[in-house]
Scaffold this motif. Structure first.
Motif, short mmCIF file in Angstrom:
data_model
loop_
_atom_site.label_atom_id
_atom_site.label_comp_id
_atom_site.label_asym_id
_atom_site.label_seq_id
_atom_site.Cartn_x
_atom_site.Cartn_y
_atom_site.Cartn_z
N ARG A 75 0.83 -1.21 0.00
CA ARG A 75 0.00 0.00 0.00
C ARG A 75 0.87 1.26 0.00
O ARG A 75 0.51 2.26 -0.60
CB ARG A 75 -0.91 -0.02 1.22
CG ARG A 75 -1.65 1.28 1.48
CD ARG A 75 -2.63 1.14 2.62
NE ARG A 75 -2.99 2.42 3.21
CZ ARG A 75 -3.80 3.29 2.66
NH1 ARG A 75 -4.35 3.01 1.49
NH2 ARG A 75 -4.08 4.43 3.25
N ASP A 76 2.03 1.18 0.66
CA ASP A 76 2.92 2.34 0.77
C ASP A 76 4.35 1.84 0.75
O ASP A 76 4.88 1.36 1.76
CB ASP A 76 2.62 3.10 2.07
CG ASP A 76 3.50 4.33 2.24
OD1 ASP A 76 4.35 4.59 1.37
OD2 ASP A 76 3.34 5.02 3.28
N PRO A 150 -7.11 -0.42 4.52
CA PRO A 150 -6.12 0.67 4.53
C PRO A 150 -5.87 1.27 5.90
O PRO A 150 -4.72 1.49 6.29
CB PRO A 150 -6.72 1.70 3.56
CG PRO A 150 -7.57 0.89 2.64
CD PRO A 150 -8.16 -0.18 3.49
N ASP A 154 -2.36 1.22 8.07
CA ASP A 154 -1.76 2.49 8.49
C ASP A 154 -1.53 2.54 9.99
O ASP A 154 -0.57 3.15 10.46
CB ASP A 154 -2.67 3.66 8.09
CG ASP A 154 -2.66 3.93 6.59
OD1 ASP A 154 -1.74 3.45 5.91
OD2 ASP A 154 -3.57 4.62 6.11
#
Length: 272
Positions: A75-76, A150, A154
């Motif tokens: 995702r990141d 998500p 996070d």
């Protein structure tokens, strides 16, 4: 049918195949359990995921902290560390298929016939098997939900809260469950975690001890886990089976026959 359990693979595919060949593993009738950390730091994380997926229902793998880290990095990418070997997965044409498959894997697996619970880090001494499965299911539900995933990824990182309370809610609750099941080593009798110390049992901080040295809420339950390479796949406690023998650090990989208790080992340097 024989059920085997293997320690942390971490992208070391050759030793895994070596072990499966040694026991003449038959995917049509045998089952392989993986204690998690399928990927990272080893040389073949991408092919390891592909191989595990190819086994289909012949493989039951729980998620480890490195597997969850892969999902977060997907995702990141800024979350990638210098020691990570995850880029080939993130650049692969079949990455979405592999990541989706990973998201569907459990954090805890219970086998009634064998009387064995498998998680990556172990069984919190203050939880029953039933509670462990129920709380693992809370995280599993989020992992499989596109809308909720998500925020979970996070907020996943961090050492707080360091003790389970039923009143925990939201990201803090999910993070606490995740830390117990994928990162736990030392804790207090009340379940308070120390998530900084990674050495062997002799390195316990004052007031803490290895989680498996406390009385279990379900004393008849056997536990299979990985995560703690410094244990060298030994706990000294009957029914508590450590399987991470540090293959990714140049030591051996351990495969255990859960029906007989027999163990097999293969080093990273041995050919398949």
């Amino acid at each position: 049918m024989t059920t085997y359990a293997v320690g942390d693979i971490q992208g070391c595919l050759k030793p895994l195949k070596c072990l499966l060949d040694e026991v003449a593993f038959n995917r049509s009738c045998d089952v392989l359990w993986s204690v998690g950390d399928l990927v990272n730091r080893g040389p073949d994380s991408l092919d390891t995921l592909r191989f595990i997926d190819s086994l289909g229902s012949a493989c039951i793998a729980v998620l480890g902290n490195h597997d969850l880290h892969l999902l977060a990095a997907s995702r990141d990418a800024s979350r990638l560390r210098k020691s990570d070997t995850l880029l080939p997965i993130l650049k692969a044409d079949d990455r979405e298929q592999l990541l989706t498959s990973l998201r569907r894997r459990p954090l805890a697996h219970w086998d009634e016939r064998l009387g064995v619970l498998m998680t990556h880090a172990g069984l919190p001494p203050t939880w029953t098997v039933k509670q462990t499965l129920k709380r693992a299911a809370e995280v599993e539900e989020v992992l499989r939900c596109d809308e909720r995933l998500p925020l979970f990824l996070d907020e996943m990182y961090g050492n707080e809260p360091d003790r389970w309370k039923p009143s925990l809610t939201g990201p803090a609750r999910l993070r606490c469950i995740t830390n117990y099941l994928t990162r736990m080593r030392f804790c207090k009798a009340d379940g308070t975690l120390d998530l900084k110390t990674k050495e062997g049992v002799g390195a316990a901080p004052k007031g803490f001890a290895p989680w498996f040295t406390y009385p279990r809420r379900d004393p008849q339950t056997q536990v299979v886990f990985g995560h703690w390479a410094a244990l060298e796949a030994k706990t000294g406690v009957a029914g508590i089976h450590a399987l991470d023998s540090g293959c990714v650090w140049g030591n051996s990989m351990t495969l255990m026959n859960l029906d007989t208790g027999e163990r097999h080992q293969c080093s990273c340097g041995e050919p398949t």
